[in-house]
Design a protein around this motif. Structure first.
Motif, short mmCIF file in Angstrom:
data_model
loop_
_atom_site.label_atom_id
_atom_site.label_comp_id
_atom_site.label_asym_id
_atom_site.label_seq_id
_atom_site.Cartn_x
_atom_site.Cartn_y
_atom_site.Cartn_z
N GLY A 42 0.80 -1.21 0.00
CA GLY A 42 0.00 0.00 0.00
C GLY A 42 0.84 1.26 0.00
N THR A 43 0.18 2.35 0.41
CA THR A 43 0.79 3.67 0.42
C THR A 43 0.76 4.23 1.84
OG1 THR A 43 0.01 4.06 -1.83
CG2 THR A 43 0.64 6.00 -0.56
N ILE A 44 1.87 4.84 2.25
CA ILE A 44 1.92 5.49 3.56
C ILE A 44 1.15 6.80 3.45
CG2 ILE A 44 3.40 6.53 5.32
CD1 ILE A 44 5.62 4.56 4.40
N VAL A 45 0.02 6.90 4.18
CA VAL A 45 -0.83 8.09 4.08
C VAL A 45 -0.71 9.01 5.30
CG1 VAL A 45 -2.48 6.97 2.53
CG2 VAL A 45 -2.85 6.86 5.01
N SER A 46 -0.06 8.51 6.34
CA SER A 46 0.13 9.33 7.54
C SER A 46 1.37 8.84 8.27
CB SER A 46 -1.10 9.22 8.45
OG SER A 46 -0.90 9.90 9.66
N ARG A 63 4.53 6.15 14.13
CA ARG A 63 3.29 5.51 13.70
C ARG A 63 3.09 5.80 12.22
NH1 ARG A 63 -0.17 7.96 16.97
NH2 ARG A 63 -0.18 6.28 18.48
N LEU A 64 2.90 4.75 11.45
CA LEU A 64 2.57 4.88 10.02
C LEU A 64 1.15 4.39 9.80
CD1 LEU A 64 5.73 3.19 8.42
CD2 LEU A 64 5.39 5.64 8.85
N VAL A 65 0.40 5.08 8.98
CA VAL A 65 -0.89 4.57 8.52
C VAL A 65 -0.69 4.22 7.05
CG1 VAL A 65 -3.32 5.06 8.12
CG2 VAL A 65 -2.19 5.97 10.16
N VAL A 66 -0.99 2.96 6.72
CA VAL A 66 -0.78 2.45 5.37
C VAL A 66 -2.12 1.94 4.83
CG1 VAL A 66 0.56 0.87 3.92
CG2 VAL A 66 1.56 1.75 6.04
N GLU A 67 -2.48 2.40 3.65
CA GLU A 67 -3.70 1.95 2.97
C GLU A 67 -3.31 1.08 1.79
OE1 GLU A 67 -5.83 5.43 1.71
OE2 GLU A 67 -6.56 5.85 3.74
N GLU A 74 -6.07 -11.28 1.75
CA GLU A 74 -6.64 -10.86 0.48
C GLU A 74 -7.80 -9.88 0.68
OE1 GLU A 74 -7.51 -14.38 -1.80
OE2 GLU A 74 -5.40 -14.87 -2.00
N GLN A 75 -7.59 -8.89 1.56
CA GLN A 75 -8.60 -7.89 1.86
C GLN A 75 -8.02 -6.49 1.68
OE1 GLN A 75 -11.82 -8.60 2.94
NE2 GLN A 75 -11.29 -10.71 2.48
N PRO A 76 -8.84 -5.53 1.22
CA PRO A 76 -8.39 -4.14 1.27
C PRO A 76 -8.28 -3.76 2.74
CG PRO A 76 -10.63 -4.28 0.41
CD PRO A 76 -10.17 -5.67 0.65
N MET A 77 -7.30 -2.93 3.08
CA MET A 77 -7.06 -2.68 4.49
C MET A 77 -6.37 -1.33 4.68
SD MET A 77 -4.82 -5.17 7.01
CE MET A 77 -5.94 -6.54 6.85
N THR A 78 -6.71 -0.67 5.77
CA THR A 78 -5.96 0.47 6.27
C THR A 78 -5.45 0.05 7.63
OG1 THR A 78 -7.33 2.07 5.08
CG2 THR A 78 -6.05 2.90 6.95
N VAL A 79 -4.15 0.13 7.81
CA VAL A 79 -3.56 -0.36 9.06
C VAL A 79 -2.62 0.68 9.65
CG1 VAL A 79 -1.61 -1.53 7.96
CG2 VAL A 79 -2.43 -2.35 10.15
N GLU A 80 -2.62 0.72 10.97
CA GLU A 80 -1.67 1.54 11.72
C GLU A 80 -0.58 0.62 12.22
OE1 GLU A 80 -2.72 3.68 15.43
OE2 GLU A 80 -3.93 4.93 14.09
N ARG A 105 8.96 7.29 3.96
CA ARG A 105 8.51 8.66 3.65
C ARG A 105 7.01 8.67 3.38
NH1 ARG A 105 13.52 9.46 -0.09
NH2 ARG A 105 14.90 10.59 1.31
N LEU A 106 6.36 9.74 3.80
CA LEU A 106 4.94 9.94 3.55
C LEU A 106 4.70 9.88 2.04
CD1 LEU A 106 2.31 10.58 5.01
CD2 LEU A 106 2.80 13.00 4.68
N GLY A 107 3.71 9.09 1.63
CA GLY A 107 3.39 8.94 0.22
C GLY A 107 4.08 7.78 -0.46
N ASN A 108 5.05 7.16 0.21
CA ASN A 108 5.76 6.01 -0.38
C ASN A 108 4.83 4.83 -0.60
OD1 ASN A 108 8.31 7.12 -0.54
ND2 ASN A 108 9.27 5.61 0.80
N GLU A 109 5.08 4.13 -1.67
CA GLU A 109 4.46 2.83 -1.91
C GLU A 109 5.36 1.80 -1.25
OE1 GLU A 109 3.02 0.00 -5.65
OE2 GLU A 109 3.95 1.94 -6.07
N VAL A 110 4.77 0.91 -0.42
CA VAL A 110 5.56 -0.02 0.39
C VAL A 110 4.90 -1.39 0.47
CG1 VAL A 110 6.63 1.76 1.85
CG2 VAL A 110 4.43 0.79 2.51
N VAL A 111 5.71 -2.36 0.88
CA VAL A 111 5.22 -3.66 1.34
C VAL A 111 5.62 -3.73 2.81
CG1 VAL A 111 5.44 -6.17 1.15
CG2 VAL A 111 5.43 -4.75 -0.92
N VAL A 112 4.63 -3.96 3.68
CA VAL A 112 4.85 -3.92 5.13
C VAL A 112 4.48 -5.27 5.75
CG1 VAL A 112 4.19 -2.77 7.27
CG2 VAL A 112 4.27 -1.47 5.16
#
Length: 184
Positions: A42-46, A63-67, A74-80, A105-112
């Protein structure tokens, strides 16, 4: 008294060459997925830092929020997720094991990858092996590898990384099921 100096020097040098017992354990993808609960692309949004008294008073966490999409469930997710330490100089709490600044970095695309810390009551990225930056250059997006001893030691196409996580998850589930049936 002068005869003690050479002995102290030799003992001091011996301490320098004796291997240290504590070390960071190298883990491949299979090993790492055993100690984490989920994998999210997902993307780091916060991104923010906070102080906690766990494990010691004044400990600083980021704290990172990733969407995005969870690869195991196999679910869409927003996670802290949180990790110990901060890249912000004003926090004065840098940890050598925390994820690299360029990865979070804020806005980065990541695998967490994350696990649980009951004392903190949070989803935790244990160290720099929990966040992998995704780069989009020429062609397909690529997960940036971190070298030997990590879940993704070399750069890997995002689609291949997802496939590896899904097949490793299926293997771990089969191993756990076999172990459960073997215990009966």
């Amino acid at each position: 008294m002068k005869s003690w100096k050479p002995i102290v020097c030799v003992l001091g040098l011996a301490l320098l060459v004796v291997p240290v017992g504590a070390s960071i354990q190298a883990m491949n993808l299979h090993d790492y997925m055993h100690v984490t609960n989920e994998t999210l692309h997902g993307t780091i949004v916060s991104k923010e830092t906070f102080r906690s008294d766990h494990p010691e008073a004044g400990t600083v966490y980021t704290r990172l929020v990733v969407e995005g999409d969870a690869w195991r469930s196999e679910q869409p997710m927003t996670v802290e997720v949180v990790y110990m330490g901060s890249h912000d100089p004003k926090d004065r709490f840098f940890m050598s094991e925390m994820p690299e600044f360029r990865d979070v970095r804020l806005g980065n695309e990541v695998v967490v990858f994350w696990g649980e810390d009951e004392g903190l009551g949070a989803h935790v990225v244990w160290n720099l092996s929990g966040v992998y930056r995704v780069e989009r250059g020429f062609g397909e997006p690529v997960v940036i590898g971190k070298g030997e001893g990590f879940a993704f030691p070399e750069n890997v196409k995002l689609a291949d990384a997802r496939s590896r996580v899904k097949s490793t998850h299926a293997l771990i589930q089969a191993e756990q099921q076999a172990q459960t049936h073997g215990d009966k």
